[in-house]
Write a protein that holds these residues in place. Structure first.
Motif, PDB file in Angstrom:
ATOM      1  N   MET A  14       0.801  -1.216   0.000  1.00 20.00           N
ATOM      2  CA  MET A  14       0.000   0.000   0.000  1.00 20.00           C
ATOM      3  C   MET A  14       0.835   1.267   0.000  1.00 20.00           C
ATOM      4  SD  MET A  14      -3.000  -1.258   2.639  1.00 20.00           S
ATOM      5  CE  MET A  14      -3.903   0.280   2.532  1.00 20.00           C
ATOM      6  N   ASP A  15       2.137   1.135  -0.216  1.00 22.48           N
ATOM      7  CA  ASP A  15       3.016   2.298  -0.103  1.00 22.48           C
ATOM      8  C   ASP A  15       2.830   3.307  -1.232  1.00 22.48           C
ATOM      9  OD1 ASP A  15       4.151   0.071  -1.578  1.00 22.48           O
ATOM     10  OD2 ASP A  15       5.954   1.284  -1.816  1.00 22.48           O
ATOM     11  N   LYS A  16       2.250   2.891  -2.364  1.00 32.31           N
ATOM     12  CA  LYS A  16       2.079   3.811  -3.493  1.00 32.31           C
ATOM     13  C   LYS A  16       0.627   4.206  -3.727  1.00 32.31           C
ATOM     14  CE  LYS A  16       6.417   3.969  -4.752  1.00 32.31           C
ATOM     15  NZ  LYS A  16       7.201   5.215  -4.588  1.00 32.31           N
ATOM     16  N   ILE A  17      -0.293   3.662  -2.946  1.00 34.09           N
ATOM     17  CA  ILE A  17      -1.698   3.907  -3.239  1.00 34.09           C
ATOM     18  C   ILE A  17      -2.079   5.366  -2.990  1.00 34.09           C
ATOM     19  CG2 ILE A  17      -2.770   3.395  -0.994  1.00 34.09           C
ATOM     20  CD1 ILE A  17      -3.849   1.963  -4.406  1.00 34.09           C
ATOM     21  N   GLY A  18      -1.446   5.992  -1.993  1.00 35.85           N
ATOM     22  CA  GLY A  18      -1.686   7.417  -1.768  1.00 35.85           C
ATOM     23  C   GLY A  18      -1.162   8.249  -2.922  1.00 35.85           C
ATOM     24  N   TYR A  19      -0.008   7.849  -3.458  1.00 39.84           N
ATOM     25  CA  TYR A  19       0.567   8.512  -4.631  1.00 39.84           C
ATOM     26  C   TYR A  19      -0.400   8.424  -5.812  1.00 39.84           C
ATOM     27  CZ  TYR A  19       3.955   9.529  -8.358  1.00 39.84           C
ATOM     28  OH  TYR A  19       4.601  10.071  -9.444  1.00 39.84           O
ATOM     29  N   ASP A  20      -1.003   7.237  -6.008  1.00 45.93           N
ATOM     30  CA  ASP A  20      -1.950   7.040  -7.106  1.00 45.93           C
ATOM     31  C   ASP A  20      -3.115   8.019  -7.020  1.00 45.93           C
ATOM     32  OD1 ASP A  20      -1.144   4.761  -8.813  1.00 45.93           O
ATOM     33  OD2 ASP A  20      -1.208   3.631  -6.962  1.00 45.93           O
ATOM     34  N   CYS A  21      -3.623   8.205  -5.814  1.00 50.82           N
ATOM     35  CA  CYS A  21      -4.768   9.090  -5.632  1.00 50.82           C
ATOM     36  C   CYS A  21      -4.398  10.531  -5.979  1.00 50.82           C
ATOM     37  CB  CYS A  21      -5.264   8.983  -4.196  1.00 50.82           C
ATOM     38  SG  CYS A  21      -6.936   9.608  -3.953  1.00 50.82           S
ATOM     39  N   VAL A  22      -3.218  10.958  -5.539  1.00 51.85           N
ATOM     40  CA  VAL A  22      -2.746  12.306  -5.871  1.00 51.85           C
ATOM     41  C   VAL A  22      -2.578  12.450  -7.379  1.00 51.85           C
ATOM     42  CG1 VAL A  22      -0.858  13.966  -5.628  1.00 51.85           C
ATOM     43  CG2 VAL A  22      -1.590  12.610  -3.656  1.00 51.85           C
ATOM     44  N   ALA A  23      -1.931  11.460  -8.003  1.00 50.95           N
ATOM     45  CA  ALA A  23      -1.647  11.532  -9.445  1.00 50.95           C
ATOM     46  C   ALA A  23      -2.929  11.644 -10.263  1.00 50.95           C
ATOM     47  CB  ALA A  23      -0.846  10.314  -9.882  1.00 50.95           C
ATOM     48  N   ALA A  24      -3.953  10.868  -9.903  1.00 48.52           N
ATOM     49  CA  ALA A  24      -5.218  10.922 -10.636  1.00 48.52           C
ATOM     50  C   ALA A  24      -5.834  12.315 -10.551  1.00 48.52           C
ATOM     51  CB  ALA A  24      -6.186   9.878 -10.083  1.00 48.52           C
ATOM     52  N   CYS A  25      -5.765  12.924  -9.379  1.00 44.99           N
ATOM     53  CA  CYS A  25      -6.328  14.272  -9.211  1.00 44.99           C
ATOM     54  C   CYS A  25      -5.498  15.322  -9.940  1.00 44.99           C
ATOM     55  CB  CYS A  25      -6.421  14.609  -7.727  1.00 44.99           C
ATOM     56  SG  CYS A  25      -7.672  13.668  -6.823  1.00 44.99           S
ATOM     57  N   VAL A  26      -4.175  15.219  -9.864  1.00 50.42           N
ATOM     58  CA  VAL A  26      -3.295  16.171 -10.538  1.00 50.42           C
ATOM     59  C   VAL A  26      -3.485  16.091 -12.053  1.00 50.42           C
ATOM     60  CG1 VAL A  26      -0.868  16.684 -11.059  1.00 50.42           C
ATOM     61  CG2 VAL A  26      -1.575  16.273  -8.699  1.00 50.42           C
ATOM     62  N   ASN A  27      -3.673  14.888 -12.581  1.00 53.77           N
ATOM     63  CA  ASN A  27      -3.875  14.730 -14.024  1.00 53.77           C
ATOM     64  C   ASN A  27      -5.163  15.397 -14.485  1.00 53.77           C
ATOM     65  OD1 ASN A  27      -1.486  13.317 -14.301  1.00 53.77           O
ATOM     66  ND2 ASN A  27      -2.455  11.309 -14.213  1.00 53.77           N
ATOM     67  N   ASP A  28      -6.197  15.356 -13.645  1.00 56.08           N
ATOM     68  CA  ASP A  28      -7.431  16.062 -14.004  1.00 56.08           C
ATOM     69  C   ASP A  28      -7.199  17.570 -14.067  1.00 56.08           C
ATOM     70  OD1 ASP A  28      -9.160  13.958 -14.418  1.00 56.08           O
ATOM     71  OD2 ASP A  28      -9.891  13.898 -12.353  1.00 56.08           O
ATOM     72  N   MET A  29      -6.353  18.095 -13.183  1.00 59.91           N
ATOM     73  CA  MET A  29      -6.011  19.519 -13.224  1.00 59.91           C
ATOM     74  C   MET A  29      -5.221  19.841 -14.496  1.00 59.91           C
ATOM     75  SD  MET A  29      -7.091  21.266 -10.479  1.00 59.91           S
ATOM     76  CE  MET A  29      -8.636  20.364 -10.663  1.00 59.91           C
ATOM     77  N   ALA A  30      -4.267  18.968 -14.833  1.00 59.11           N
ATOM     78  CA  ALA A  30      -3.447  19.177 -16.031  1.00 59.11           C
ATOM     79  C   ALA A  30      -4.312  19.197 -17.282  1.00 59.11           C
ATOM     80  CB  ALA A  30      -2.382  18.085 -16.132  1.00 59.11           C
ATOM     81  N   ALA A  31      -5.364  18.380 -17.300  1.00 61.85           N
ATOM     82  CA  ALA A  31      -6.246  18.316 -18.466  1.00 61.85           C
ATOM     83  C   ALA A  31      -7.066  19.592 -18.632  1.00 61.85           C
ATOM     84  CB  ALA A  31      -7.180  17.110 -18.356  1.00 61.85           C
ATOM     85  N   LEU A  32      -7.181  20.378 -17.574  1.00 56.95           N
ATOM     86  CA  LEU A  32      -7.890  21.662 -17.647  1.00 56.95           C
ATOM     87  C   LEU A  32      -6.946  22.826 -17.921  1.00 56.95           C
ATOM     88  CD1 LEU A  32     -10.269  21.303 -14.554  1.00 56.95           C
ATOM     89  CD2 LEU A  32     -10.940  21.191 -16.960  1.00 56.95           C
ATOM     90  N   GLY A  33      -5.642  22.579 -17.757  1.00 52.92           N
ATOM     91  CA  GLY A  33      -4.684  23.665 -17.846  1.00 52.92           C
ATOM     92  C   GLY A  33      -4.621  24.451 -16.554  1.00 52.92           C
ATOM     93  N   ALA A  34      -5.011  23.805 -15.443  1.00 55.45           N
ATOM     94  CA  ALA A  34      -5.052  24.473 -14.143  1.00 55.45           C
ATOM     95  C   ALA A  34      -3.802  24.163 -13.335  1.00 55.45           C
ATOM     96  CB  ALA A  34      -6.292  24.032 -13.364  1.00 55.45           C
ATOM     97  N   GLU A  35      -3.460  25.079 -12.445  1.00 56.54           N
ATOM     98  CA  GLU A  35      -2.367  24.850 -11.510  1.00 56.54           C
ATOM     99  C   GLU A  35      -2.947  24.287 -10.219  1.00 56.54           C
ATOM    100  OE1 GLU A  35       1.012  27.254  -8.906  1.00 56.54           O
ATOM    101  OE2 GLU A  35       0.312  28.099 -10.813  1.00 56.54           O
ATOM    102  N   PRO A  36      -2.592  23.069  -9.834  1.00 54.72           N
ATOM    103  CA  PRO A  36      -3.126  22.494  -8.597  1.00 54.72           C
ATOM    104  C   PRO A  36      -2.548  23.183  -7.367  1.00 54.72           C
ATOM    105  CG  PRO A  36      -1.482  21.030  -9.555  1.00 54.72           C
ATOM    106  CD  PRO A  36      -1.683  22.152 -10.533  1.00 54.72           C
ATOM    107  N   LEU A  37      -3.376  23.345  -6.344  1.00 55.89           N
ATOM    108  CA  LEU A  37      -2.963  24.053  -5.131  1.00 55.89           C
ATOM    109  C   LEU A  37      -2.981  23.144  -3.897  1.00 55.89           C
ATOM    110  CD1 LEU A  37      -5.013  27.353  -5.639  1.00 55.89           C
ATOM    111  CD2 LEU A  37      -2.607  26.969  -6.199  1.00 55.89           C
ATOM    112  N   PHE A  38      -4.159  22.605  -3.595  1.00 53.87           N
ATOM    113  CA  PHE A  38      -4.344  21.798  -2.386  1.00 53.87           C
ATOM    114  C   PHE A  38      -4.759  20.376  -2.739  1.00 53.87           C
ATOM    115  CE2 PHE A  38      -5.589  26.072  -0.879  1.00 53.87           C
ATOM    116  CZ  PHE A  38      -4.810  26.183   0.264  1.00 53.87           C
ATOM    117  N   PHE A  39      -4.370  19.441  -1.903  1.00 50.28           N
ATOM    118  CA  PHE A  39      -4.894  18.072  -1.997  1.00 50.28           C
ATOM    119  C   PHE A  39      -5.397  17.651  -0.632  1.00 50.28           C
ATOM    120  CE2 PHE A  39      -4.581  13.482  -1.533  1.00 50.28           C
ATOM    121  CZ  PHE A  39      -5.235  13.042  -2.670  1.00 50.28           C
ATOM    122  N   TYR A  40      -6.634  17.150  -0.593  1.00 48.06           N
ATOM    123  CA  TYR A  40      -7.222  16.611   0.626  1.00 48.06           C
ATOM    124  C   TYR A  40      -7.532  15.132   0.405  1.00 48.06           C
ATOM    125  CZ  TYR A  40      -8.128  21.446   2.078  1.00 48.06           C
ATOM    126  OH  TYR A  40      -7.993  22.775   2.425  1.00 48.06           O
TER     127      TYR A  40
END
Length: 313
Positions: free
Chosen positions: A47-73
């Motif tokens: 489970m050491d990378k599962i948190g990374y996966d969750c962040v990456a999926a959210c960051v990729n959605d921001m990248a697809a909008l051309g947005a700069e990500p700020l916070f992750f909860y």
């Protein structure tokens, strides 16, 4: 709960002064879960990378909008949290946020004894970003001849784990078997971390390439992502490429007895991000993506006069 487990304090304040130069600053948000992948990670005790996966999926959605990500909860739900498991998940989140250059601002830990099995965990991520509304990816009108480009994934990312588990009869034992065709164990391949596309997308935009549309291949397979890419109203002619499909998908197709149509509806087929650029900008876009370390694949062309996606063998 955080004090009880001895977890570090998280900060959630960002000064927005530098965004005042935007003509129309707009906050955007996205949320993603990793339940199917988390089940396999828990089964493999990896489970050491599962948190990374969750962040990456959210960051990729921001990248697809051309947005700069700020916070992750994040929200972690379970029957009864164990400090070691929560810490492992949060360490992965911290790594992902560090790589993406964003703030890990909060994590809610919820006990739900009536919903989950013992030692079963659920993880959902929520991200907030900012963009200039006038520069948002997806505002441009598509035209016939626009080029569809795919960026390779690192495995399944967050797609199709329920079907894979069912069709391959996955257990801890079967996932620990080494396969020459995969160059590793099946478990290792299934749990490869989700690739982040923020850096390459920012490089593309900084070089002045207009990205007309962009979607992460998530929340469904490649076919669904193509429909979203085309705003559910345009058509395209797309080549079904077999030379770029990694061996893992061949195993799912043959050993899992999953037909190709269902594969495309469920899995990303080796493509983690899709984007559309004008025909006269396609070669330059590919060049800039390669400069950023990507291996772009020309997948097809937009057909604006219809809403049908035609596939060529």
């Amino acid at each position: 709960m955080r004090e009880k487990f001895g977890l570090k304090k998280l900060e959630n304040e960002i000064v927005l002064d530098r965004f005042r130069t935007m003509s129309q600053p707009t906050l955007v948000s996205k949320t993603n879960g990793v339940s199917g992948k988390l089940y396999i990670a828990s089964e493999m005790d990896m489970m050491d990378k599962i948190g990374y996966d969750c962040v990456a999926a959210c960051v990729n959605d921001m990248a697809a909008l051309g947005a700069e990500p700020l916070f992750f909860y994040a929200n972690i739900s379970c029957v009864r949290p164990r400090a070691d498991k929560v810490r492992i998940i949060e360490d992965g989140i911290t790594q992902g946020c560090g790589e993406a250059g964003i703030r890990f601002a909060g994590c809610e830990i919820v006990e739900l004894p009536d919903k989950y099995a013992f030692d079963q965990y659920e993880l959902a991520g929520f991200i907030v970003g900012i963009l200039d509304q006038k520069k948002k990816i997806g505002n441009a009108r598509l035209a016939s001849g626009d080029v569809i480009i795919g960026l390779p994934s690192d495995g399944l990312h967050n797609n199709g784990y329920v079907l894979a588990r069912k069709q391959l009869f996955l257990t801890k034992g079967t996932m620990e078997v080494y396969y020459d065709m995969l160059g590793g164990t099946l478990g290792d391949q299934l749990l490869r971390p989700t690739k982040m596309y923020r850096a390459c997308m920012e490089h593309l935009l900084e070089e002045g390439i207009e990205v007309k549309s962009c979607v992460q291949v998530a929340h469904g397979g490649l076919d669904r992502a193509l429909r979203l890419l085309l705003h559910e109203q345009y058509g395209a002619v797309v080549k079904r490429r077999t030379d770029t499909i990694p061996p893992l998908y061949q195993m799912l197709h043959k050993d899992g007895n999953i037909d190709i149509q269902q594969m495309r509806q469920t899995f990303n087929m080796g493509i983690g991000m899709l984007l559309i650029v004008a025909e006269d900008a396609a070669d330059k876009a590919a060049e800039y993506l390669e400069e950023a370390g990507e291996s772009p694949i020309f997948l097809g062309l937009v057909e604006a006069e219809q809403d049908l996606i035609r596939y060529l063998e």
